[in-house]
Motif scaffolding. Structure first.
Motif, PDB file in Angstrom:
ATOM      1  N   GLU A  38       0.649  -1.161   0.001  1.00 60.90           N
ATOM      2  CA  GLU A  38       0.414  -0.068  -0.163  1.00 60.90           C
ATOM      3  C   GLU A  38       1.018   1.669   0.122  1.00 60.90           C
ATOM      4  N   ILE A  39       0.765   2.580  -0.558  1.00 57.60           N
ATOM      5  CA  ILE A  39       1.318   3.333  -0.847  1.00 57.60           C
ATOM      6  C   ILE A  39       0.117   4.391  -0.471  1.00 57.60           C
ATOM      7  N   ARG A  40       0.263   5.306   0.945  1.00 56.42           N
ATOM      8  CA  ARG A  40      -0.750   6.814   0.723  1.00 56.42           C
ATOM      9  C   ARG A  40      -0.028   7.731   0.009  1.00 56.42           C
ATOM     10  N   THR A  41      -1.313   8.902  -0.496  1.00 54.10           N
ATOM     11  CA  THR A  41      -0.673  10.008  -0.785  1.00 54.10           C
ATOM     12  C   THR A  41      -1.391  10.859  -0.366  1.00 54.10           C
ATOM     13  N   PRO A  42      -1.061  12.275  -0.187  1.00 52.94           N
ATOM     14  CA  PRO A  42      -2.358  13.156   0.382  1.00 52.94           C
ATOM     15  C   PRO A  42      -3.550  13.279  -0.769  1.00 52.94           C
ATOM     16  N   ALA A  43      -4.092  13.724  -0.176  1.00 55.25           N
ATOM     17  CA  ALA A  43      -5.465  14.200  -1.165  1.00 55.25           C
ATOM     18  C   ALA A  43      -5.398  15.680  -1.902  1.00 55.25           C
ATOM     19  N   VAL A  44      -4.076  15.921  -2.144  1.00 56.75           N
ATOM     20  CA  VAL A  44      -4.037  17.263  -2.746  1.00 56.75           C
ATOM     21  C   VAL A  44      -2.728  17.226  -3.390  1.00 56.75           C
ATOM     22  N   GLU A  45      -2.739  18.225  -4.689  1.00 57.75           N
ATOM     23  CA  GLU A  45      -1.209  18.436  -5.026  1.00 57.75           C
ATOM     24  C   GLU A  45      -1.085  19.532  -5.796  1.00 57.75           C
ATOM     25  N   LYS A  46      -0.078  19.419  -6.122  1.00 57.68           N
ATOM     26  CA  LYS A  46      -0.308  20.729  -6.401  1.00 57.68           C
ATOM     27  C   LYS A  46      -0.959  20.687  -8.667  1.00 57.68           C
ATOM     28  N   THR A  47      -1.223  22.002  -8.511  1.00 58.66           N
ATOM     29  CA  THR A  47      -1.773  21.636  -9.817  1.00 58.66           C
ATOM     30  C   THR A  47      -1.496  20.901 -11.082  1.00 58.66           C
ATOM     31  N   GLU A  48      -0.596  21.482 -11.344  1.00 57.53           N
ATOM     32  CA  GLU A  48       0.636  20.953 -12.501  1.00 57.53           C
ATOM     33  C   GLU A  48       0.394  19.442 -12.552  1.00 57.53           C
ATOM     34  N   LEU A  49       1.293  19.229 -11.755  1.00 53.99           N
ATOM     35  CA  LEU A  49       1.298  17.886 -11.357  1.00 53.99           C
ATOM     36  C   LEU A  49      -0.162  16.948 -12.152  1.00 53.99           C
ATOM     37  N   PHE A  50      -1.324  17.037 -11.926  1.00 51.53           N
ATOM     38  CA  PHE A  50      -2.615  17.221 -13.018  1.00 51.53           C
ATOM     39  C   PHE A  50      -2.638  17.474 -14.869  1.00 51.53           C
ATOM     40  N   CYS A  51      -2.096  18.523 -14.335  1.00 49.25           N
ATOM     41  CA  CYS A  51      -2.530  19.130 -15.875  1.00 49.25           C
ATOM     42  C   CYS A  51      -1.079  18.117 -16.999  1.00 49.25           C
ATOM     43  N   ARG A  52       0.167  18.004 -16.149  1.00 48.55           N
ATOM     44  CA  ARG A  52       0.805  17.440 -17.052  1.00 48.55           C
ATOM     45  C   ARG A  52       0.753  15.653 -17.639  1.00 48.55           C
ATOM     46  N   SER A  53       0.100  15.562 -16.175  1.00 50.77           N
ATOM     47  CA  SER A  53      -0.207  13.558 -17.087  1.00 50.77           C
ATOM     48  C   SER A  53      -0.944  13.112 -17.063  1.00 50.77           C
ATOM     49  N   ILE A  54      -2.405  13.953 -16.631  1.00 46.92           N
ATOM     50  CA  ILE A  54      -3.765  13.741 -17.311  1.00 46.92           C
ATOM     51  C   ILE A  54      -4.065  14.540 -19.021  1.00 46.92           C
ATOM     52  N   GLY A  55      -3.304  15.575 -18.942  1.00 46.58           N
ATOM     53  CA  GLY A  55      -3.197  16.171 -20.686  1.00 46.58           C
ATOM     54  C   GLY A  55      -3.792  17.526 -19.878  1.00 46.58           C
ATOM     55  N   GLU A  56      -3.899  18.830 -21.239  1.00 45.37           N
ATOM     56  CA  GLU A  56      -4.368  19.856 -20.212  1.00 45.37           C
ATOM     57  C   GLU A  56      -5.815  19.617 -21.674  1.00 45.37           C
ATOM     58  N   ALA A  57      -5.827  19.143 -22.302  1.00 50.47           N
ATOM     59  CA  ALA A  57      -7.131  19.499 -23.201  1.00 50.47           C
ATOM     60  C   ALA A  57      -8.371  18.170 -22.730  1.00 50.47           C
ATOM     61  N   THR A  58      -8.028  17.495 -21.740  1.00 50.25           N
ATOM     62  CA  THR A  58      -9.324  16.489 -21.176  1.00 50.25           C
ATOM     63  C   THR A  58     -10.086  17.152 -20.496  1.00 50.25           C
ATOM     64  N   ASP A  59     -11.574  16.558 -20.537  1.00 55.38           N
ATOM     65  CA  ASP A  59     -11.769  17.128 -19.313  1.00 55.38           C
ATOM     66  C   ASP A  59     -11.585  16.720 -18.540  1.00 55.38           C
ATOM     67  N   VAL A  61      -8.973  17.692 -16.821  1.00 58.66           N
ATOM     68  CA  VAL A  61      -8.278  18.953 -16.926  1.00 58.66           C
ATOM     69  C   VAL A  61      -9.125  20.356 -17.005  1.00 58.66           C
ATOM     70  N   GLU A  62      -9.617  19.802 -17.940  1.00 58.53           N
ATOM     71  CA  GLU A  62      -9.977  21.261 -18.607  1.00 58.53           C
ATOM     72  C   GLU A  62     -12.041  21.593 -17.337  1.00 58.53           C
ATOM     73  N   LYS A  63     -12.583  20.929 -17.113  1.00 55.79           N
ATOM     74  CA  LYS A  63     -13.615  21.772 -16.235  1.00 55.79           C
ATOM     75  C   LYS A  63     -13.938  20.604 -15.352  1.00 55.79           C
ATOM     76  N   GLU A  64     -13.647  19.984 -14.806  1.00 55.37           N
ATOM     77  CA  GLU A  64     -13.875  18.648 -13.647  1.00 55.37           C
ATOM     78  C   GLU A  64     -13.048  18.923 -12.304  1.00 55.37           C
ATOM     79  N   MET A  65     -11.773  19.452 -13.048  1.00 60.87           N
ATOM     80  CA  MET A  65     -11.092  19.574 -11.195  1.00 60.87           C
ATOM     81  C   MET A  65     -11.042  20.387 -10.318  1.00 60.87           C
ATOM     82  N   TYR A  66     -11.003  20.688  -8.836  1.00 62.18           N
ATOM     83  CA  TYR A  66     -11.148  20.961  -7.782  1.00 62.18           C
ATOM     84  C   TYR A  66     -10.163  21.662  -7.771  1.00 62.18           C
ATOM     85  N   THR A  67      -9.730  22.941  -8.011  1.00 65.80           N
ATOM     86  CA  THR A  67      -8.953  23.979  -8.401  1.00 65.80           C
ATOM     87  C   THR A  67      -8.429  24.987  -7.382  1.00 65.80           C
ATOM     88  N   PHE A  68      -7.580  25.407  -6.874  1.00 65.93           N
ATOM     89  CA  PHE A  68      -7.884  26.971  -5.284  1.00 65.93           C
ATOM     90  C   PHE A  68      -5.895  26.908  -5.572  1.00 65.93           C
TER      91      PHE A  68
END
Length: 417
Positions: A38-59, A61-68
């Motif tokens: 098992e690995i446990r990671t935080p529920a929150v990450e730098k926004t950039e991590l998801f933009c770079r991995s999931i992809g900027e043009a995906t739904d 990243v484009e409209k479904e993330m809780y970013t603040f």
RNA sequence: GUGGGUGUAGCUCAGCAGGUAGAGCACUGGAUUGUGGCUCCAGGUGUCGUGGGUUCAAGUCCCAUCAUCCACCCCA
């Protein structure tokens, strides 16, 4: 009006939580046998991590993330999926330096700002597994076998494992071009959405549910027929292994993934019982992801399951909460304190015991014992106290016998085992 | 973001053409002055989601709003 919970984020109450615990415990047990930790990671990450991995043009990243922004003005995001965080941790802690292969699993809440519906919530839970560092097709097969082993172990059936290969940077660009040209000629017959994302993500049209699009793309070129030799060989070997192991699957050449990092083997486990949200688990290979996040060029493959969807599929059968061994029914102050002391002593030994704290009638106490499904009710009243005994009633057999108070704790301990 | 359905007791719901609320389950007590599950009897609770409007009168009709569910979309 009192304060309510947040839309799309649900409480999990006793009665249902037992199903969750069962699903989680089974995952831990099954994954461990395959060597996953098992690995446990935080529920929150730098926004950039998801933009770079999931992809900027995906739904996502484009409209479904809780970013603040936090109080330091850093842009942070509630994780919408688990793989990116696991890869980030893997790289950050240089886990590849310890062991060339990492097999990790995780479970926990994910967040996407979507309109809630059946099987889709804003806070949802995933159980996932990742195998990093191996590109041998056997690991692909292993992951799929483990997944189906798990689904079997939790008793969810009538599922279909669908398989596809998305190729690699060698062969996908050429295929993409071919598909683009193909779609170009039928642009008028495609739906509005498909036309809009035609250039950015032509693969999507293959997955479109609009009848017109289905018709127009019926004889579209398939990635599976355009794989380069190494992708083709890899995919064949994965299938060969699955056949050897007797794991059933079907090919779905039109399966597309919503995250950009997938390569080669991709898969989805679908059910017909959940309405529109029919994917129970999904995943695939992501050979370029670790490198693109700044790590070494290591391959990886993994999957994630939607726990809410598993729970929905299990909801027919209630998983029972454990029943108490003893219920202490006492009458009178002296008996009450005697019973209370005894109950606490048993609890300290790990024996599940209950009592009434409201001074109710014996009848009411018995009713409660019955409702809690206690195996035995220990009745101590004035009579018993005077005679130095307790009445121990077997609730299932509806028989009862007297046991001297002096040896009660010992006898009950023996009864509980 | 777009559509549609639903909001009445803790839960599941009924309430017919407007006349200020009901059933089952659950809960509590009793029939059995100290023995559960079955049966019978008794008991209580509602700002009828919220705010306006029509009306002598609104749970019921109209409008708005909120919540929730399902679907589109997207995905686990």
């Amino acid at each position: 009006m009192s304060i309510t919970g947040i839309k799309g984020m649900n409480d999990i109450l006793p009665g249902e939580v037992e199903t969750w615990q069962f699903l989680e415990e089974t995952a831990r047990r099954v994954f461990r046998t395959y060597g996953f930790a098992e690995i446990r990671t935080p529920a929150v990450e730098k926004t950039e991590l998801f933009c770079r991995s999931i992809g900027e043009a995906t739904d996502i990243v484009e409209k479904e993330m809780y970013t603040f922004r936090d109080k330091s003005e850093n842009s942070i995001t509630l994780r919408p999926e688990g793989t990116a965080s696991v890869m980030r941790a893997f790289i950050e802690h240089k886990m590849y330096a310890q062991d060339p292969v990492a097999k990790l699993y995780y479970l926990g809440p994910m967040f996407r700002y979507e309109r809630p519906q059946k099987g889709r919530y804003r806070q949802f839970h995933q159980i996932g597994a990742e195998a990093i560092g191996v590109d041998d097709p056997r690991i692909d097969a292993q992951i799929l076998v483990m997944l189906s082993h798990y689904l079997d172990a939790v008793g969810i059936d009538e599922l279909e494992l669908q398989l596809n290969s998305l190729g690699c940077p060698e062969c996908r660009p050429a295929y993409r071009e071919q598909l683009l040209v193909f779609l170009e000629r039928r642009l008028e017959s495609l739906c509005e959405d498909c036309r809009r994302r035609h250039a950015a993500n032509p693969l999507r049209s293959l997955d479109c549910k609009v009848p017109g699009c289905r018709e127009a793309t019926a004889d579209a070129p398939a990635m599976l027929d355009r794989l380069c030799s190494s992708c083709d060989e890899h995919f064949n070997r994965v299938q060969g292994r699955l056949q050897d192991l007797g794991t059933p699957y079907t090919l779905n050449p039109r399966m597309v993934r919503g995250l950009d990092y997938y390569t080669k083997t991709t898969f989805e486990v679908v059910t017909g019982k959940l309405g529109a949200q029919n994917a129970v688990a999904a995943g695939g290979r992501y050979d370029g992801l670790i490198r693109s996040l700044g790590g070494p060029p290591l391959p990886g493959i993994g999957f994630a399951m939607g726990v809410e969807r598993l729970v929905l599929l299990k909801s027919q059968e209630r998983i029972a909460a454990p029943r108490p061994d003893f219920f202490f029914a006492a009458l009178g102050e002296q008996a009450e304190s005697r019973a209370f002391g005894l109950m606490c002593a048993l609890q300290r030994k790990g024996i599940q015991a209950e009592t009434d704290l409201e001074g109710k009638s014996l009848k009411a106490q018995m009713r409660r014992a019955g409702k809690l499904q206690a195996r035995f009710t220990v009745i101590i009243g004035e009579d018993e106290l005077a005679r130095g005994v307790a009445m121990v009633r077997d609730m299932d057999g509806a028989t009862q016998k007297e046991i001297p108070l002096a040896e009660l704790e010992e006898s009950l301990t023996a009864l509980a085992s």
